[in-house]
Motif scaffolding. Structure first.
Motif, PDB file in Angstrom:
ATOM      1  N   GLN A   6      86.527  52.052  84.100  1.00 45.93           N
ATOM      2  CA  GLN A   6      85.788  50.826  84.323  1.00 45.93           C
ATOM      3  C   GLN A   6      85.490  50.161  82.989  1.00 45.93           C
ATOM      4  N   ASP A   7      85.407  48.848  83.005  1.00 41.83           N
ATOM      5  CA  ASP A   7      84.937  48.107  81.845  1.00 41.83           C
ATOM      6  C   ASP A   7      83.439  48.377  81.728  1.00 41.83           C
ATOM      7  N   THR A 104      79.797  50.100  85.013  1.00 43.62           N
ATOM      8  CA  THR A 104      79.773  48.775  84.405  1.00 43.62           C
ATOM      9  C   THR A 104      78.349  48.266  84.454  1.00 43.62           C
TER      10      THR A 104
END
Lengths: 110, 113
Positions: A6-7, A104
Motif C-alpha cells: 500500500q502507499d 495508508t
C-alpha cells in the motif's frame, strides 16, 4: 516483492473531497479481500469486504481488479471523521494466515 | 457481546523479566493470531493458531512463544523480553482465514527498558 503493498501516504485532503487509494497483491490466486480502518493507537476494525462485483456502502466504494491484482477504496464527500489509517487485507488460497498491508494514512482537513 | 479481550493494556517491564499477555475470545473462533505493530512497518504476524494445540510461526516469531490449550485463549509469552520487543501488540481471532472478518483485541502497549 511484498505480498501486499500500500502507499503509506499520508493523503491530506480537504473535507468534502473524493479520495482513492489502492492496494496491490502478489498472489494471483488470492480469493478474499477486505478494507480495515484503524484509528490512532486503536485496534483495526472491518470497514468493508471487497467482492468481485465491487461493493458500495454509503460514501465508500471498494473494487477489485483481478487482472492488475489490486483492490481500491474510494471515499466520496470525505468527513473529518474519516481521518484514519486504512489497511487492506488479502487472504491467499489455502493460506494459514491473513495478510495485512502496512496501511495508508488519510488526514481530512477542515 | 462478541469480543476479543487482551490484558494488560499497558505494560512497562525490564529486560529479561518474563511476561505473558493474555488473549481471550468469546466467539468460538478457530483461528487466532498475534501481531505487533511498529511505526512504518504495519502489522506483522508473530504466531498464529488454526485450532486447539495447533500453533505455527508467523513472520516475526523470534523471542516469543504461544500456547493454545483451549479454544478461547491464546496467550503470548515473552520469556526474556528485550528493548526491541517494545511495540503495540494485537491479538485477533476469526472463524477461519478465508473470507471471514478478523476481530481484534484493544491492543497491549509494551515497553521494555
Amino acid at each position: 516483492r511484498k505480498e501486499v503493498e500500500q502507499d503509506p501516504g499520508p493523503f491530506n485532503v480537504p473535507e468534502g473531497a473524493t479520495v482513492a487509494f489502492n492496494c496491490t497483491y502478489s498472489n494471483s490466486a488470492s480469493q478474499s479481500f477486505f478494507w480495515y480502518r484503524q484509528d490512532c493507537r486503536k485496534e483495526p476494525k472491518l470497514l468493508m469486504s471487497v467482492y468481485s462485483s465491487g461493493n458500495e456502502d454509503g460514501r465508500f466504494t471498494a473494487q477489485l481488479n483481478r487482472a492488475s491484482q489490486y483492490i481500491s477504496l474510494l471515499i466520496r464527500d470525505s468527513k473529518l471523521s474519516d481521518s484514519a489509517t486504512y489497511l487492506c487485507v488479502v487472504n491467499p488460497p489455502s493460506a494459514s494466515k491473513i495478510i495485512f498491508g502496512s496501511g495508508t494514512r488519510l488526514s481530512i482537513r477542515p | 457481546e462478541a469480543q476479543v479481550t487482551q490484558n494488560p493494556r499497558y505494560l512497562i517491564t525490564v529486560t529479561g523479566k518474563k511476561l505473558t499477555v493474555t488473549c481471550s475470545q468469546n466467539m468460538n473462533h478457530e483461528y487466532m493470531s498475534w501481531y505487533r505493530q511498529d511505526p512504518g512497518l504495519g502489522l506483522r504476524q508473530i504466531y498464529y493458531s488454526m485450532n486447539v494445540e495447533v500453533t505455527d510461526k508467523g513472520d516475526v516469531p523470534e523471542g516469543y512463544k504461544v500456547s493454545r490449550k483451549e479454544k478461547r485463549n491464546f496467550p503470548l509469552i515473552l520469556e526474556s523480553p528485550s528493548p526491541n520487543q517494545t511495540s503495540l501488540y494485537f491479538c485477533a481471532s476469526s472463524l477461519g482465514t478465508g473470507g471471514t472478518e478478523a476481530f481484534f483485541g484493544q491492543g497491549t502497549r509494551l515497553t521494555v527498558v
